[in-house]
Design a protein around this motif. Structure first.
Motif, PDB file in Angstrom:
ATOM      1  N   SER A 113      11.981  -9.948 -27.332  1.00 14.23           N
ATOM      2  CA  SER A 113      10.948  -9.117 -28.112  1.00 14.23           C
ATOM      3  C   SER A 113      11.394  -7.587 -27.341  1.00 14.23           C
ATOM      4  O   SER A 113      11.876  -7.328 -26.171  1.00 14.23           O
ATOM      5  CB  SER A 113       9.654  -9.620 -27.512  1.00 14.23           C
ATOM      6  N   ARG A 156       8.711  -5.112 -28.551  1.00 13.54           N
ATOM      7  CA  ARG A 156       7.359  -4.574 -28.582  1.00 13.54           C
ATOM      8  C   ARG A 156       6.642  -4.643 -27.418  1.00 13.54           C
ATOM      9  O   ARG A 156       6.020  -3.811 -26.852  1.00 13.54           O
ATOM     10  CB  ARG A 156       6.456  -5.535 -30.059  1.00 13.54           C
ATOM     11  N   ILE A 205       5.306  -1.800 -25.332  1.00 14.06           N
ATOM     12  CA  ILE A 205       3.962  -1.436 -24.934  1.00 14.06           C
ATOM     13  C   ILE A 205       3.402  -1.465 -23.581  1.00 14.06           C
ATOM     14  O   ILE A 205       2.684  -0.788 -23.167  1.00 14.06           O
ATOM     15  CB  ILE A 205       3.134  -2.533 -25.647  1.00 14.06           C
ATOM     16  N   TYR A 249      18.040  -1.293 -29.155  1.00 13.64           N
ATOM     17  CA  TYR A 249      17.454  -1.788 -30.701  1.00 13.64           C
ATOM     18  C   TYR A 249      18.139  -0.829 -31.706  1.00 13.64           C
ATOM     19  O   TYR A 249      18.363  -1.481 -32.783  1.00 13.64           O
ATOM     20  CB  TYR A 249      15.914  -1.428 -30.613  1.00 13.64           C
ATOM     21  N   ILE A 270       1.932   3.493 -29.125  1.00 14.63           N
ATOM     22  CA  ILE A 270       1.680   1.993 -29.230  1.00 14.63           C
ATOM     23  C   ILE A 270       1.369   1.614 -30.598  1.00 14.63           C
ATOM     24  O   ILE A 270       1.647   0.426 -31.088  1.00 14.63           O
ATOM     25  CB  ILE A 270       0.471   1.640 -28.174  1.00 14.63           C
ATOM     26  N   ILE A 299       4.321   1.308 -32.379  1.00 20.01           N
ATOM     27  CA  ILE A 299       5.077   0.154 -32.104  1.00 20.01           C
ATOM     28  C   ILE A 299       4.624  -1.168 -32.753  1.00 20.01           C
ATOM     29  O   ILE A 299       5.390  -2.016 -32.972  1.00 20.01           O
ATOM     30  CB  ILE A 299       5.143   0.070 -30.478  1.00 20.01           C
ATOM     31  N   VAL A 300       3.374  -1.344 -32.733  1.00 19.57           N
ATOM     32  CA  VAL A 300       2.573  -2.546 -33.083  1.00 19.57           C
ATOM     33  C   VAL A 300       2.835  -2.646 -34.615  1.00 19.57           C
ATOM     34  O   VAL A 300       3.032  -3.552 -35.155  1.00 19.57           O
ATOM     35  CB  VAL A 300       1.038  -2.462 -32.875  1.00 19.57           C
ATOM     36  N   TYR A 301       2.488  -1.534 -35.416  1.00 15.06           N
ATOM     37  CA  TYR A 301       2.528  -1.457 -36.876  1.00 15.06           C
ATOM     38  C   TYR A 301       3.574  -1.249 -37.644  1.00 15.06           C
ATOM     39  O   TYR A 301       3.963  -1.439 -38.748  1.00 15.06           O
ATOM     40  CB  TYR A 301       1.345  -0.771 -37.448  1.00 15.06           C
ATOM     41  N   LEU A 319       7.296  -0.741 -35.916  1.00 16.86           N
ATOM     42  CA  LEU A 319       8.535  -1.158 -35.223  1.00 16.86           C
ATOM     43  C   LEU A 319       8.622  -2.754 -35.353  1.00 16.86           C
ATOM     44  O   LEU A 319       7.810  -3.241 -34.718  1.00 16.86           O
ATOM     45  CB  LEU A 319       8.590  -0.873 -33.759  1.00 16.86           C
ATOM     46  N   HIS A 320       9.719  -3.224 -36.153  1.00 15.18           N
ATOM     47  CA  HIS A 320       9.664  -4.641 -36.414  1.00 15.18           C
ATOM     48  C   HIS A 320      10.700  -5.383 -35.392  1.00 15.18           C
ATOM     49  O   HIS A 320      11.711  -4.647 -35.133  1.00 15.18           O
ATOM     50  CB  HIS A 320       9.991  -5.036 -37.819  1.00 15.18           C
ATOM     51  N   GLU A 321      10.472  -6.585 -35.167  1.00 15.52           N
ATOM     52  CA  GLU A 321      11.263  -7.270 -34.053  1.00 15.52           C
ATOM     53  C   GLU A 321      12.382  -7.761 -34.805  1.00 15.52           C
ATOM     54  O   GLU A 321      12.517  -7.940 -36.091  1.00 15.52           O
ATOM     55  CB  GLU A 321      10.571  -8.371 -33.663  1.00 15.52           C
TER      56      GLU A 321
END
Length: 448
Positions: free
Chosen positions: A96, A98, A102, A149, A218, A221-223, A225-227
């Motif tokens: 991961s 994210r 975070i 990444y 943040i 990153i949450v909405y 940045l995809h894993e």
């Protein structure tokens, strides 16, 4: 030939693998831009706080010395080096990006809050500020995840462009930080009282901006940045991100030992990296106390001058980077000449800024109110000492930092990679970074 995605690349009648394949993964440029934006937001707080660290510390804690500031800076750099490894292993084990990112942003926000509340302490404020520096450094070490990444979302052919965009984002923070500091330069200390012992002034106002940027980071990153690591059952065998696999790291160490490498040249490159870093660390650590001591400036004016100087440094560095990316004629210059030119500029720095009688004046006496000037109780050499004119000193510093350092970085990185030759360079490149980290830890103590 088996590709990293498990498929077989097409070949011609002679069995040669074709250079282009439809099975080759394409670069996810959206992910590259998002990662660069997150890196930019994370780097801003370091450039904002870094400009006014020493000036603010001496203002709110009279017992602050340059030696203490050097030790605090050294400890923070050591924390950065250690937690770079911690975040890398964390991201590798959990697959991961994210969650670690975070956590790094939340840690940075906590450091901002402590920094804003530092004047709550009746005494010993310098120790809390030193702890904040350590938290900022640990939080910034999470950006190493973004480097891995970038590798994962970019193809081999686009790797240079993707990494260049990531570096450009960090260079932009060098410009954005001073601009933010200059916006609040008119709010002199102690500024405005928001709550008891919580003030809004030239030193603390930019930190409020840095704290707010963490929430923006943040959210991105949450909405956005995809894993990518969670989608892969195993790491790519022939990609740069295999550095973060402990098993492949051990394999690479054995491979490096078996190679007949030019260790004398490799060691020389490490020494050059440490020496060039020492000059940068010396300037970063000593410029603020040197300006206040040599010219008698107070903290407010020193921060304003340094903000303007760092803005010019950032612009020059970006121009250098753009020149290497756009103009092919620049890339044809032998890298050893560029490195020699940079090292010559480093050497000239000490000669050109020396206080020769014809360009110097007597150093001002210490002023307990402004904290500017040379304190004979702290430095025995104050009486009768001379200082170079700021109109000569500052342009030289700006030119050295804005031109020589980007040139040295580009040239030395290129030379080092050529010295290593056709091997998997991940381990040796890691050793190159360690050489820089060692000087980042030892340099501030030595210079102060």
């Amino acid at each position: 030939m088996e590709l990293s995605n498990g498929k077989v690349a097409p070949s011609d009648a002679n069995g040669n693998v074709e250079k282009k394949s439809q099975n080759e993964e394409k670069t996810d440029w959206r992910a590259v831009y998002i990662a660069s934006l997150v890196a930019f937001l994370g780097a801003i707080e370091n450039t904002i706080v870094g400009i006014s660290e020493m000036a603010y510390m001496t203002t709110i804690d009279p017992l602050t010395t340059t030696q203490f500031f050097g030790v605090a800076t050294s400890i923070s750099k050591g924390g950065h080096a250690v937690f770079c490894l911690v975040f890398a292993i964390w991201a590798h084990k959990t697959r991961s990006v994210r969650v670690p990112l975070i956590f790094g942003r939340l840690l940075a926000f906590s450091a901002c809050v402590l920094y804003i509340f530092v004047e709550f302490l009746p005494y010993g404020r310098r120790y809390l500020m030193g702890f904040c520096y350590l938290l900022f450094a640990i939080a910034s070490s999470s950006s190493i995840i973004l480097r891995a990444y970038i590798v994962q979302v970019s193809s081999h052919n686009d790797r240079l462009r993707a990494c260049s965009g990531f570096a450009a984002a960090q260079l932009l923070s060098v410009v954005a930080g001073p601009i933010c500091q200059l916006i609040f330069a008119w709010i002199k200390y102690p500024g405005y009282s928001l709550l008891p012992n919580i003030r809004f002034h030239i030193y603390s106002a930019p930190v409020w901006v840095a704290a707010s940027s963490n929430f923006i980071s943040i959210a991105i990153i949450v909405y956005c940045l995809h894993e990518v690591m969670q989608k892969k059952t195993k790491l790519k065998k022939n990609d740069d991100d295999s550095f973060y696999s402990l098993q492949s790291l051990a394999t690479k160490i054995r491979e490096v030992r078996q190679k007949d490498l030019p260790w004398a040249l490799i060691f020389l490159c490490w020494i050059e990296k440490m020496l060039s870093s020492l000059t940068l660390v010396s300037l970063q650590t000593l410029t603020t106390p040197l300006l206040m001591t040599s010219f008698g400036w107070d903290g407010n004016f020193t921060v304003q001058v340094l903000s303007g100087a760092m803005l010019l440094v950032g612009i020059l560095a970006i121009l250098i980077a753009v020149a290497f990316a756009v103009f092919k004629s620049v890339t044809k210059i032998p890298q050893r000449y560029l490195l020699l030119f940079s090292l010559t500029m480093f050497l000239l720095l000490y000669f050109l800024t020396y206080p020769y009688p014809i360009v110097s004046s007597t150093i001002p006496e210490y002023n307990a109110t402004t904290k500017g000037g040379c304190n004979t109780a702290e430095y025995a050499w104050c009486e009768g000492a001379g200082t170079t004119s700021p109109w000569l000193f500052l342009p030289i510093i700006i030119g050295i930092m804005g031109i020589a350092f980007p040139l040295a970085m580009i040239a030395l990185d290129t030379i080092y990679s050529k010295v290593l030759g056709k091997i998997n360079q991940s381990v040796m490149q890691g050793a190159f970074i360690v050489a820089d980290d060692v000087m980042q830890v030892c340099g501030p103590v030595y210079t102060t």
